[in-house]
Design a protein around this motif. Structure first.
Motif, short mmCIF file in Angstrom:
data_model
loop_
_atom_site.label_atom_id
_atom_site.label_comp_id
_atom_site.label_asym_id
_atom_site.label_seq_id
_atom_site.Cartn_x
_atom_site.Cartn_y
_atom_site.Cartn_z
N LYS A 191 -0.32 0.26 24.21
CA LYS A 191 -0.31 -1.18 24.44
C LYS A 191 -1.32 -1.93 23.58
O LYS A 191 -1.09 -3.05 23.15
N ASN A 192 -2.45 -1.32 23.40
CA ASN A 192 -3.52 -2.03 22.73
C ASN A 192 -3.45 -1.98 21.21
O ASN A 192 -4.24 -2.58 20.52
N ILE A 193 -2.51 -1.21 20.73
CA ILE A 193 -2.37 -1.14 19.28
C ILE A 193 -1.17 -1.96 18.87
O ILE A 193 -0.02 -1.59 19.12
N ASP A 194 -1.43 -3.10 18.28
CA ASP A 194 -0.34 -3.95 17.83
C ASP A 194 0.21 -3.45 16.52
O ASP A 194 1.39 -3.52 16.24
N PHE A 195 -0.70 -2.99 15.71
CA PHE A 195 -0.31 -2.61 14.36
C PHE A 195 -1.32 -1.63 13.83
O PHE A 195 -2.53 -1.82 14.00
N LEU A 196 -0.82 -0.60 13.17
CA LEU A 196 -1.74 0.38 12.59
C LEU A 196 -1.08 0.93 11.34
O LEU A 196 0.07 1.38 11.38
N LYS A 197 -1.79 0.82 10.25
CA LYS A 197 -1.20 1.28 9.00
C LYS A 197 -2.23 2.06 8.21
O LYS A 197 -3.40 1.71 8.16
N PHE A 198 -1.73 3.11 7.58
CA PHE A 198 -2.56 3.88 6.68
C PHE A 198 -2.02 3.71 5.27
O PHE A 198 -0.82 3.73 5.05
N ARG A 199 -2.93 3.48 4.33
CA ARG A 199 -2.51 3.26 2.95
C ARG A 199 -3.20 4.27 2.04
O ARG A 199 -4.34 4.66 2.28
N ALA A 200 -2.51 4.66 0.98
CA ALA A 200 -3.13 5.50 -0.03
C ALA A 200 -2.53 5.11 -1.36
O ALA A 200 -1.32 4.86 -1.45
N SER A 201 -3.35 5.01 -2.38
CA SER A 201 -2.81 4.60 -3.67
C SER A 201 -3.62 5.19 -4.81
O SER A 201 -4.77 5.58 -4.65
N TYR A 202 -2.97 5.25 -5.93
CA TYR A 202 -3.62 5.72 -7.14
C TYR A 202 -3.09 4.90 -8.31
O TYR A 202 -1.91 4.55 -8.35
N GLY A 203 -3.93 4.60 -9.25
CA GLY A 203 -3.47 3.84 -10.41
C GLY A 203 -4.44 3.92 -11.56
O GLY A 203 -5.59 4.33 -11.41
N ILE A 204 -3.95 3.50 -12.71
CA ILE A 204 -4.79 3.47 -13.91
C ILE A 204 -4.76 2.06 -14.47
O ILE A 204 -3.70 1.44 -14.59
N THR A 205 -5.93 1.55 -14.78
CA THR A 205 -6.02 0.23 -15.37
C THR A 205 -6.90 0.30 -16.61
O THR A 205 -7.56 1.31 -16.86
N GLY A 206 -6.93 -0.80 -17.34
CA GLY A 206 -7.70 -0.80 -18.58
C GLY A 206 -8.63 -1.98 -18.66
O GLY A 206 -8.55 -2.92 -17.88
N ASN A 207 -9.54 -1.89 -19.60
CA ASN A 207 -10.42 -3.01 -19.90
C ASN A 207 -10.40 -3.20 -21.40
O ASN A 207 -10.61 -2.26 -22.15
N LEU A 208 -10.12 -4.42 -21.80
CA LEU A 208 -9.87 -4.67 -23.21
C LEU A 208 -11.14 -4.56 -24.05
O LEU A 208 -12.23 -4.85 -23.60
#
Lengths: 1028, 557
Positions: A638-655
């Motif tokens: 009842k007390n948990i309206d919403f629960l999400k787990f996220r995981a991500s990986y990515g590569i970015t650059g710097n000019l």
């Protein structure tokens, strides 16, 4: 008639069709009477009316109003008004609207109840801009934070970024101290050594490279910051420092026109005051500087009568005159006076038929505390969109910003060093040209410039949305953006150019052209599978051009900078550059039952500034989300309206910077030479940099793990993120021996690791009828560590060596401070090694060889990066009053967040004579024989091998506080208004810190020459928001 | 649906493919406001430009408002920090001025290596060049070789053996090691041999440019280091015997009709170049006022600030009543322009070297060595009386306020118009302080002293005395006897003749006499100079940046 059921209203999490035909709701938003079903109530029912509006005072049509515990409900009409029949005085009305926090009101004996709903920060239905598209917050797989702009509407901020300072964990905004300046921005720590440190700014979907101060804060709808590598990767090679997405306001569909006015005036005074020495202390200091002669040996505690101010000081004649006349003049008081900000805004927002619009005008006038520190801004914005046909929508976002920074301030580095024995003006009002009697000019003369500094910015983003016929879900969008920025800097000053007069005019412009083609395809299969594909192809080209003209030696400067040809000596110059970008991007987003979320992107970036052998880079990312609360095993929690787990990986650059891979040959005036008397100049050319044909962008790969939770019926919402990123191929001005003829080369070296933790917690502590208290807390911690440099191991110990000349240390942070250890101050009577004297810092002989050498006696002293930051936001509402306050803190822990504090940073203190003729702040605890336990060394010449003192900058600051009063609808109706709010607020009112000097956050210490920046301002403001 | 996705992907892929050929063109980077090495070493003018830059570098290194260039004067046997404070820039204390982190060694190291590497670029690129004629190549190379030799000569005197870099650096290099002093000297000689063979005669070059005489003079000096006396005599004789060179013996130039003497004339505005009638000048640093590339400005301090540094701060003087004694900084020989008393002569320079002929030697005349100040404040009760006889209380308290000074550093009556606050009285603005005349790098007088040193080395004292007497005769000073000629005598003669011209520290360093002479003649630094201060420290930055090699530090640092 539209039936509303309680389950419908309360099920915020449920998949409410967002394409509900608003108009049908609005047209039929009449009071609905379900009295038949409530006949068993005792008392006779009666009717309550009122208006529902949002925080800004705009009406909220379509708000559902439900009698709690019943199925009786209505929705508000186009003006936000409603009428509902309630069974009795004990009835409770529940007001709810998607994206806003729900409110409950006991009816009591009221027949009119006005409600203001505020945007629910934790609401998962909130739409977040993610770059080339939007998504619901609940569907995010990466780490994106939206700035709580709402909380700072009453703050006297002239730059929208000021509202982000301390409020968005992981986003560090610097303080602004000069009028109209842009603060520094850093997202999730420093991942670059020499490369660009600023995040990419995206405004209304396209790259924005103008100044943030060109934007009117009142025009901004939202700011979303992409923080983790997977979210950022959509912007590829420019994204490593984070992406800040700014969205301007647009007209709301089906809204009748709302005319709004908002304005405030605010005072501006330094948050902290330092005062230069007055005459008496100043004269004592002249003796202290020359203490070996000014006092009697051996203990130097008694004044030497033979040493007199008249004869023994380095005072030049004007100071001698001042000494005899008893002059005690405060330069500082003359150039500082309380400043103010005046900010006025008008906007119209609404829609008609197929066209919606937002039109605004703003005016900001800021006068700083320092003489001539001025800023004014006129902005105008027109955002329009219109549905041409069912399948074609076109729109335009335009703005113009005309800023004026005119006015030349006296140099803040010089003012506090001016001796109180001399004055700025003679008795007849004429300026003293060289008040000290040396060649240095009166700093006030600078302020006599006829100075014009105009910086303008116009921008238009034209876009078209095409729903491709015959293919359901396929759409095409084109963005065509032109941003033109131009500036005119002109100045003339009769005292400049060695009193012969000097005038100058610089004109420059930048044209930023961008075209994006975006194809989106969405498909939903039996409501379990949802798929979104996005493709992008675009280019961007920036052209800069500048012309400069300088004239010196005028017989008549009446025409100021507008007749440079009158100058006897004329100089011209010009410069130009170009940059081109070319990019493609694809994104694949899929979710299953909104329970399992998957996003993958790939971007290919080309940039002209990349070296010949590395013109393109490819940047992939992947993100996963698992909405645990959708799982059946949590269905009953009842007390948990919403629960999400996220995981991500990515590569970015710097000019890399443009042209940085090329070997430059400069042809400047310092290469010119004149052979023979009366001849003219011959041009020279000098190689000033090495080429690096392999130079490449920095590459940052990172993971992010996040947890989002909404608990206890939305009373608590929390986001927790942990991230770790590794940047390789760092851009670094690699230090070379000057033997090569070059001091450094831009290279790719090493590896840096950044990791951190961010927490956002928002709670609704109290939600009573007349009183509510929202409490928000954020915390962030980032640490960076250099893992690899160039693989050098000269001592053969198997561990890579530090690059001391570069100040880079393996296993340490980028901001590592490496230096001599100061072990007190040498005292009279000590046995003092050669090159040192009493009153100078005593450096520790770390290697014990009896000698102080840079090789043997330096060590790591700490680091400049903070240990952690936190912010606390409180919003208290009582009836129509709202009190908000925000506390911001940056903490150093044991040996972090250190900064050099050197009261003698200016060149004026380098010799005894100049130190005697110069002033400093009375707050400087400097050494003299009678003050042996001082914090700082004596003024005057330093030792040959000098150390510096570092101090912790930790602080806690009451950054913003505001109290506002919003008129309720009864009063508004009488006045014929939609909203009326008055507020008072304060900025930077209290700061708790041990840091000595101007401000811990800017790192401005006690040194007069410590930086051009003016002190941080505190201010009180009074403002008004009304709409009709 | 799948086919739709395929279609979309195909479209995207297609657009990427078709555009890839134009992509490179779109992203090509062309600098708009600067040159790159690829296109700037093509024509003869390009190479001339590269040489012009080195001329500017050499001038800026020595004559610079930041005073770093004056390190060759401060703290020697000739000049000291007038304020006697410990600051490093002005050599108040040797341990402060010379340590691995201090600014002065780094300034010279950087500047000299930039000269060397600029010359290297020219020499290397000349080899591949196909545009220039052989004649053009020879003349360009000759100048470049001279400048490289010049750079190493200063380095080897100051630091001892240094890394020998003889090619353009095109990739990061961090593995330098020090060559021996002998190797460096040999390199200097071989560069100068090329220069001296291929540089034009002195009449064939514009004022300020290198001629074969410049190369001969420098190689003569290097031969002294090698103790190759005959070669030194031969090379210096080429300079002395050149029909275009001669000592100036009669009044000439811009102020020849005013009171003065020929030595005074040598240093007046417009009198240094051969075009101005000066046959004594071998190589002159060129200055122009308010012209690009001329460095000097009529509105700002800049370029050469010896006037400011050396002339005394007369404007601070009080008369014996404690009232203002000076009318301010005047452009005349009494006041000396806008001096601020930073660098004063040692007792040795002020008194000792003149003792043998204090009154006869015109180099010590009232025009050339100003030894009194007359109170010139009209309101002073002491107007026109001597400050030396009647010093005011603040001069008694602080001797730096006034001292005898050498007029080479100033241009009495010849300051640019803009610098006068009052042209009638000669009152200058506080922005004055630059020296507005061209400056000698090499003058024939020095050539004689180089040859005298060679003759002395060879044991031919009579010939040595003859050369020295060429100068003494011109100066109307008592001739030196052959038996009196020693290396120290030649150093004294250099002090008399070449003050503010020769880089005194380099001369002493060449002879290994820095520490000895400072201890003997410098009453400020004799207590703080240490044995190892004869050589400068290799800058710590260089040692640290040279990560793949080892630069040995000089002993003692």
């Amino acid at each position: 008639m539209l039936l509303l059921t309680s389950s419908f209203i309360s099920s915020e999490r449920d998949n409410i069709p967002t394409n509900v035909d608003n108009e049908s709701i609005l047209k039929e938003s009449l009071s609905l009477d379900f009295s038949a079903s409530t006949a068993d109530f005792n008392k006779a029912e009666f009717t309550v009316t009122g208006t529902v509006s949002d925080d800004t005072g705009q009406p909220l049509p379509g708000t559902s109003i439900l009698v709690k515990g019943t199925t009786t409900g209505v929705v508000s009409d186009v003006d936000g008004k409603y009428t509902i029949a309630v069974p009795n005085e004990n009835s409770v009305l529940v007001f709810s609207f998607i994206g806003y926090s729900t409110q409950e009101r006991v009816v009591g004996n009221l027949s009119k109840i006005d409600v203001t709903l505020s945007v629910d920060a934790s609401d998962l239905e909130e739409v977040v801009v993610t770059g080339y598209g939007t998504t619901k917050k609940s569907d995010l797989t990466g780490s994106v934070i939206s700035a709580p702009l709402k909380n700072f509407e009453e703050a006297p901020n002239t730059n929208i970024l000021q509202a982000l300072n301390g409020t968005t964990p992981g986003v560090n905004i610097g303080q602004v101290s000069t009028a109209g300046s842009d603060p520094s921005i850093q997202v999730r720590g420093q991942s670059s050594l020499n490369g660009n440190q600023s995040p990419l700014i995206v405004l209304d979907g396209v790259f924005y490279r103008g100044r943030i101060s060109d934007l009117n804060p009142r025009d901004i709808q939202s700011i979303d910051i992409l923080k983790d590598a997977s979210s950022k990767a959509i912007y590829g090679a420019q994204a490593a420092n984070g992406v800040i997405i700014i969205t301007s306001k647009t007209g709301k569909k089906s809204q009748k026109p709302v005319i709004s006015y908002s304005g405030f005036i605010a005072s501006q005074n330094p948050a902290n005051e330092l005062t230069p020495l007055g005459r008496e202390d100043y004269l004592k200091s002249a003796r202290d500087v020359d203490w070996q002669r000014g006092y009697v040996a051996p203990d130097y505690l008694t004044e030497n009568p033979d040493w007199t101010l008249d004869n023994n000081t380095g005072f030049f004649p004007p100071l001698m005159d001042g000494l005899r006349n008893g002059t005690d003049y405060s330069w500082y008081d003359e150039v500082t006076s309380p400043g103010y900000i005046n900010d006025q805004n008008v906007s119209i927002r609404g829609s008609s038929d197929n066209t919606s619009y937002f039109i605004s005008g703003g005016y900001t006038d800021q006068t700083g505390w320092m003489l001539n520190d001025k800023f004014s801004r006129i902005t105008g914005r027109i955002n329009l969109d219109t549905d041409i046909t069912k399948w074609l929508k076109i729109g335009i976002n335009t703005f113009g910003s005309f800023t004026d920074y005119s006015g030349d301030s006296p140099d803040f580095n010089i003012i506090p060093t001016m001796s109180p024995l001399v004055t700025s003006q003679k008795e007849n009002g004429e300026y003293n040209i060289n008040p000290l009697g040396d060649f240095r000019l009166n700093p006030f003369l600078q302020a006599q410039s006829d100075n014009r500094d105009l910086r303008n910015n116009i921008s238009a983003i034209l876009y078209a949305d095409v729903k491709i016929p015959f293919i359901e879900g396929l759409s095409y969008r084109v963005n065509f953006s032109n941003n033109y920025r131009w500036s005119n800097f002109s100045t003339s000053n009769p005292f400049d150019g060695g009193l012969a007069g000097r005038a100058q005019k610089n004109n420059s412009w930048t044209h930023d052209l961008l075209l994006d083609n975006i194809v989106t395809y969405t498909k939903e299969i039996n409501s379990n599978h949802r798929l979104t594909l996005t493709g992008l192809y675009g280019f961007n080209k920036i052209v800069f051009d500048e012309t400069r003209a300088v004239g010196r030696d005028f017989t008549n400067l009446t025409l100021s900078y507008n007749s440079l040809q009158q100058a006897l000596i004329q100089r011209i110059g010009s410069s130009a550059w170009e940059e081109s970008y070319l990019y493609q991007m694809g994104r694949f987003a899929y979710d299953f039952k909104r329970r399992y979320l998957f996003t993958a992107t790939i971007r290919r970036d080309g940039f002209s500034g990349f070296s010949e052998n590395n013109k393109f880079g490819v940047f992939p990312s992947i993100g996963l989300g698992w909405v645990i609360s959708e799982e059946s095993f949590l269905a009953n929690a009842k007390n948990i309206d919403f629960l999400k787990f996220r995981a991500s990986y990515g590569i970015t650059g710097n000019l890399t910077n443009r042209y940085s891979s090329l070997a430059r040959v400069s042809s400047e005036t310092n290469s010119q030479y004149v052979f023979g008397d009366g001849a003219s100049a011959e041009n020279g050319q000098r190689i000033v940099s090495l080429s690096n044909p392999d130079l490449s962008w920095e590459r940052t790969g990172g993971v992010n793990f996040g947890l989002d939770a909404d608990l206890f019926d939305g009373r608590i919402s929390a986001n927790l993120d942990y991230y770790e990123s590794t940047t390789t191929d760092l851009l670094w001005n690699f230090v070379l021996p000057n033997i090569t003829g070059f001091s450094n080369i831009v290279s790719n070296v090493g590896e840096i690791n950044n990791k951190g933790l961010e927490l956002v917690l928002n709670t609704k502590l109290i939600q009573a009828q007349d009183f509510s208290w929202d409490f928000g807390f954020n915390f962030s911690r980032n640490t960076n560590r250099i893992d690899k440099l160039i693989g050098l191991d000269r001592d053969g110990d198997g561990k890579e060596d530090d690059l001391i000349a570069n100040n880079l240390f393996i296993g340490q942070s980028i901001g590592t401070i490496y230096g001599f250890v100061i072990d007190g101050i040498w005292q009279v009577g000590d046995e003092i090694p050669k090159g040192f004297e009493a009153g100078l810092y005593k450096l520790k002989d770390l290697d014990g060889d009896g000698n102080i050498t840079p090789q043997g006696d330096r060590q790591i002293l700490g680091r400049t990066e903070p240990a952690y930051r936190f912010g606390i936001q409180n919003t208290l509402k009582y009836k129509d009053f709202t009190l908000r306050f925000f506390i911001n803190s940056v903490q150093g822990g044991s040996n972090s967040y250190l900064e050099e504090n050197n009261p003698w940073a200016g060149v004026n203190y380098g010799t005894v004579g100049t130190a005697q003729s110069s002033n400093w702040y009375s707050e400087v605890d400097y050494w003299s024989p009678s003050n042996p336990n001082a914090t700082y060394r004596r003024p005057g010449p330093d030792a040959g091998i000098a150390g510096q003192r570092y101090f912790d900058r930790s602080f806690v600051r009451l950054q913003d506080i505001s109290l506002s009063y919003s008129f309720n609808s009864t009063m508004l109706d009488k006045m014929g208004m939609q909203s009326f709010k008055v507020f008072v607020s304060g900025k930077n009112l209290l700061t708790f810190t041990d840091w000595e000097g101007w401000d811990p956050e800017t790192g401005q210490g006690l040194g007069a020459g410590a930086g051009q920046n003016l002190p941080v301002m505190k201010g009180f403001s009074l403002g008004l928001d009304v709409s009709f | 649906m799948k086919s739709t996705i395929k279609n979309i992907l195909a479209i995207i892929l297609f657009s990427v493919m078709t555009s890839s050929c134009v992509e490179d063109e779109f992203l090509k980077e062309t600098p708009l406001d600067f040159y790159s090495t690829g296109n700037s070493f093509v024509t003869y003018e390009n190479y001339q430009g590269a040489l012009t830059d080195i001329y500017a570098q050499v001038r800026n290194l020595k004559f610079n408002a930041n005073e770093n260039g004056y390190a060759h004067l401060y703290g020697t046997d000739m000049m000291i920090n007038a304020r006697r404070t410990s600051d490093g820039l002005r050599f108040g204390n040797y341990s402060v001025a010379l340590n691995p982190t201090s600014g002065i060694p780094l300034y010279h190291w950087n500047g000299l290596y930039k000269i060397i590497t600029s010359a290297n670029s020219i020499i290397d690129r000349l080899e591949e060049n196909t545009v220039l004629t052989e004649e053009e190549k020879k003349s360009v190379a000759a100048e470049a070789h001279f400048f490289r030799a010049f750079g190493y000569r200063n380095l080897v005197y100051l630091f001892g053996g240094v890394p020998l870099l003889l090619n353009e650096v095109t990739a990061p290099t961090t593995d330098f090691v020090r060559a021996t002093k002998v190797e460096v000297i040999n390199q200097i000689v071989s560069d100068l041999l090329i220069a001296k063979e291929n540089l034009p005669g002195i009449n064939a070059v514009e004022d300020g440019k290198l001629s074969n005489l410049v190369a001969n003079q420098l190689i003569a000096e290097i031969y002294l280091v090698q103790e190759k006396w005959d070669e030194a005599i031969a090379a210096s004789s080429i300079v002395i015997n050149d029909p275009s060179t001669a000592l100036m013996t009669t009044r000439f130039g811009s102020l020849k009709n005013q009171a003065g003497d020929v030595f005074y004339d040598l240093f007046r505005v417009g009198n240094q170049n051969r075009k101005g009638g000066n046959t004594e000048a071998i190589w002159v640093a060129q200055f122009e006022v308010d012209i690009l590339g001329g460095v000097l400005s009529s509105t700002n301090l800049g370029g050469n600030v010896l006037e400011r540094v050396h002339a005394p701060a007369v404007f601070t003087l009080t008369d014996p009543n404690g009232k203002r004694g000076s009318a301010g900084s005047l452009s005349n020989l009494n006041s000396g322009g806008r001096g601020v008393s930073f660098m004063r002569p040692t007792k040795y320079m002020e008194q000792t070297v003149w003792v043998e002929d204090f009154t006869g030697d015109i180099r010590n005349s009232k025009f050339n060595y100003v030894r009194d100040f007359k109170y010139d404040e009209p309101s002073s009760a002491w107007f026109d009386s001597s400050a030396v006889k009647y010093p005011g209380p603040n001069l008694k308290a602080e001797s730096w306020r006034w001292y005898p000074w050498i007029s080479k550093v100033t241009t009495p009556g010849q300051h640019p118009d803009n610098l006068y606050a009052n042209k009638a009285t000669g009152l200058l603005t506080n922005g004055a302080g630059s020296t507005y005349s061209d400056q000698y790098y090499m003058r024939l007088a020095e050539t004689y002293l180089i040859r005298a040193e060679a003759y002395l080395g060879k044991g031919n004292l009579a010939k040595a005395a003859d050369d020295i007497n060429m100068l003494r005769n011109r100066a109307k000073a008592k001739p030196v006897l052959a038996g009196e000629v020693t290396i120290d005598y030649i150093l004294d003669e250099r002090a008399r003749e070449l003050s503010f011209e020769e880089d005194r520290r380099l001369t002493l360093a060449r002879l290994g006499k820095v520490v000895e002479r400072v201890r003997k003649y410098n009453d400020l630094n004799n207590s703080n100079i240490l044995d190892h201060h004869g050589l400068w420290p290799i800058p710590a930055r260089e040692i640290e940046a040279n990560i793949n090699g080892k630069l040995e530090q000089n002993p003692g640092y």
